[in-house]
Design a protein around this motif. Structure first.
Motif, mmCIF file in Angstrom:
data_model
loop_
_atom_site.group_PDB
_atom_site.id
_atom_site.type_symbol
_atom_site.label_atom_id
_atom_site.label_comp_id
_atom_site.label_asym_id
_atom_site.label_seq_id
_atom_site.Cartn_x
_atom_site.Cartn_y
_atom_site.Cartn_z
ATOM 1 N N ALA A 140 1.048 -1.312 0.264
ATOM 2 C CA ALA A 140 0.188 0.053 -0.245
ATOM 3 C C ALA A 140 0.487 1.235 -0.557
ATOM 4 O O ALA A 140 0.545 1.956 -1.177
ATOM 5 C CB ALA A 140 -1.230 0.087 0.785
ATOM 6 N N ASN A 141 1.705 1.442 0.727
ATOM 7 C CA ASN A 141 2.826 2.676 1.643
ATOM 8 C C ASN A 141 3.868 2.900 -0.316
ATOM 9 O O ASN A 141 4.061 3.850 -0.996
ATOM 10 C CB ASN A 141 3.490 2.209 1.700
ATOM 11 N N GLU A 147 -1.769 9.065 -1.108
ATOM 12 C CA GLU A 147 -2.667 8.927 -0.551
ATOM 13 C C GLU A 147 -4.149 9.160 -0.542
ATOM 14 O O GLU A 147 -5.415 7.469 -0.882
ATOM 15 C CB GLU A 147 -2.234 9.786 0.178
ATOM 16 N N ARG A 199 -5.649 4.607 -0.006
ATOM 17 C CA ARG A 199 -3.943 3.577 0.798
ATOM 18 C C ARG A 199 -4.495 2.970 1.619
ATOM 19 O O ARG A 199 -3.903 2.138 1.462
ATOM 20 C CB ARG A 199 -2.972 4.749 1.560
ATOM 21 N N GLU A 241 -4.651 -1.088 0.997
ATOM 22 C CA GLU A 241 -3.740 -2.071 2.208
ATOM 23 C C GLU A 241 -5.304 -2.786 2.570
ATOM 24 O O GLU A 241 -4.538 -4.490 2.501
ATOM 25 C CB GLU A 241 -3.762 -1.603 3.454
#
Length: 107
Positions: A23-24, A28, A42, A46
């Motif tokens: 997710a990183n 955002e 994000r 995730e």
């Protein structure tokens, strides 16, 4: 194959089933389109990838990468616990400021 760092990180985190690191790789405000569903932001991404990892245990092996204007396409073989495994998928990516802004996964 010479992949941008964020794409290389995406493959690595997918193959390690690390949903937080995966997710990183996204901004955002990123949007993912997969299996007819849209995942925004994000945190939602995730949760989506954590669920997909649990269900499919899919790993990726990059086959090719090409950039077309603002879009990049990663073609990868995906293997896991799903019908038809392994299959070749296309990851249509828009990368902005070294993070993925959009990802659309197609067969």
């Amino acid at each position: 194959m010479n992949l941008p760092k964020v794409v290389s990180d995406l493959v690595k985190t997918q193959n390690n089933f690390d949903s937080v690191a995966y997710a990183n790789c996204f901004s955002e405000t990123a949007i993912v389109y997969d299996e007819g569903k849209t995942h925004k932001g994000r945190k939602e991404i995730e949760h989506w990838i954590a669920d997909a990892n649990e269900r499919y245990e899919a790993t990726m092996q990059p086959l090719s990468f090409e950039e077309k204007g603002t879009e990049s396409i990663l073609k990868a073989e995906a293997s896991g616990k799903f019908d038809g495994s392994p299959i070749v998928l296309n990851y249509h990516l828009e990368i902005v400021d070294e993070l993925i802004q959009t990802l659309s996964i197609t067969g």
